[in-house]
Enzyme design. Structure first.
Site: not given
Ligand code: AQP
Length: 327
Positions: A194, A111, A197
């Site tokens: 990956k 990030k 969001k």
């Molecule tokens: N692509 C993915 N596949 C499987 N699991 C996923 N998780 C996120 N992306 C995937 C799991 O969802 C949970 C919540 O995620 P988070 O909100 O803590 O943030 P993150 O892990 O950083 O997920 P994002 O969607 O990529 O969010 P942003 O973009 O906001 O940083 C976690 O258990 C995560 O592992």
């Protein structure tokens, strides 16, 4: 009964990755222990976000938790910011995690590498400290997460070891657990990245129009090998679609390979799209019933009350152990 804890940041629209890697697993584990599921709204502030967006995303997230099958009578569902003890504990715990280990975290490196140095907030750097507080404050043993969050749980384990070595058995040791299939769903437009969001390319959003979802799957990046075969290195796109299909149907990779032996990618993608569209249509129908029903506010009010009881007891235990006067 073991305590189980997890959360999701309301940083954007939920993706199919969040659903398969996290939410569906929460539904499965909720009956196996005392389950605490929160909306990580304080964590969402680590990247710039508009106030209205944060509020709406938080409501949406709770509505999707409920739509997916989380039962507020079984699981405690709440907003992180409704239990201020998390933040107070984080202030204490920040003294037991070190700059070197925090700067090695993949999420921080990913990030922050997209930002100018002077724009990188301290909150982004210290994210794992608050996450460790979220975990230990509920005496949580089991932490169901997607693959990308395992590193942060490992750091929380290091912290617990360090803290308990110094003060005695005060904190419970947590352990990350992942779904067997689907702990890392990849982007449909770049299956080496990956699905995330905060990176809309190649995402399937739970709120997407069903026709749009079908279109995204039908145009997912594949390869020239013309064989439905699980090989994440040489066929990352097909392997990602197989993972999605397998996790939603329970079919093994072998079964999927046999089913599509001799068939083209068009047939395979249509089958994946049918399954995903059916699952998300059902989810959206339940979400639409919940989002404006008042249920979200009720669940959050009740959840905050229940969570606060455990959180304040742990905070007191920690304060006492480290010598804060009169605690
Ligand atoms: N692509 C993915 N596949 C499987 N699991 C996923 N998780 C996120 N992306 C995937 C799991 O969802 C949970 C919540 O995620 P988070 O909100 O803590 O943030 P993150 O892990 O950083 O997920 P994002 O969607 O990529 O969010 P942003 O973009 O906001 O940083 C976690 O258990 C995560 O592992």
């Amino acid at each position: 009964m073991d305590h189980i804890l997890s959360g999701i940041k309301p940083t954007g629209q939920l993706t199919l990755g969040n659903y398969i890697g996290a939410i569906r697993n929460f539904v499965k584990v909720q009956k196996e222990g005392d389950t605490f599921l929160f909306v990580a709204d304080l964590h969402a502030l680590t990247l710039p976000i508009e106030p209205e967006t944060l509020k709406n995303n938080s409501r949406d997230l709770v509505a999707f938790y409920l739509a997916a099958g989380l039962d507020p009578k079984t699981a405690t569902i709440f907003l992180q910011s409704d239990v201020p003890d998390h933040s107070e504990l984080a202030i204490i715990l920040q003294n037991y995690l070190y700059m070197g280990e925090l700067s090695r975290m993949t999420q921080f490196k990913d990030k922050s590498s997209k930002m100018k140095e002077e724009a990188i907030g301290l909150g982004l750097f210290a994210y794992p400290v608050l996450m460790a507080a979220d975990i230990v404050i509920y005496d949580s043993k089991r932490i169901p997460v997607g693959e990308d969050q395992v590193q942060h749980v490992e750091l929380a384990r290091d912290l617990v070891k360090r803290f308990n070595n110094r003060y005695g058995d005060i904190l419970i040791m947590p352990k990350a657990e992942m779904v067997k299939v689907g702990a890392r769903i990849m982007s449909l437009s770049d299956p080496t990245k990956k699905m995330s969001k905060s990176d809309p390319k190649g995402d399937i959003y739970l709120k997407d129009d069903i026709k749009v979802i079908r279109k995204k799957i039908m145009s997912a990046v594949t390869d020239m090998l013309a064989k439905v075969h699980y090989d994440p290195v040489n066929q990352p796109g097909i392997s990602n679609l197989m993972t999605i299909l397998s996790s939603l149907t329970g079919k093994s990779f072998d079964e999927i390979e046999k089913e599509f032996d001799g068939k083209g990618y068009g047939d395979f993608k249509r089958a994946v799209a049918d399954v995903v569209c059916e699952e998300i249509s059902k989810l959206q129908a339940r979400y639409n019933e919940i989002i404006n029903s008042g249920l979200v506010d009720e669940v959050l009010a009740e959840g905050a009350k229940k969570a606060s009881v455990i959180a304040s007891a742990t905070l007191k235990r920690v304060q006492k152990a480290i010598g804060l006067y009169h605690k």
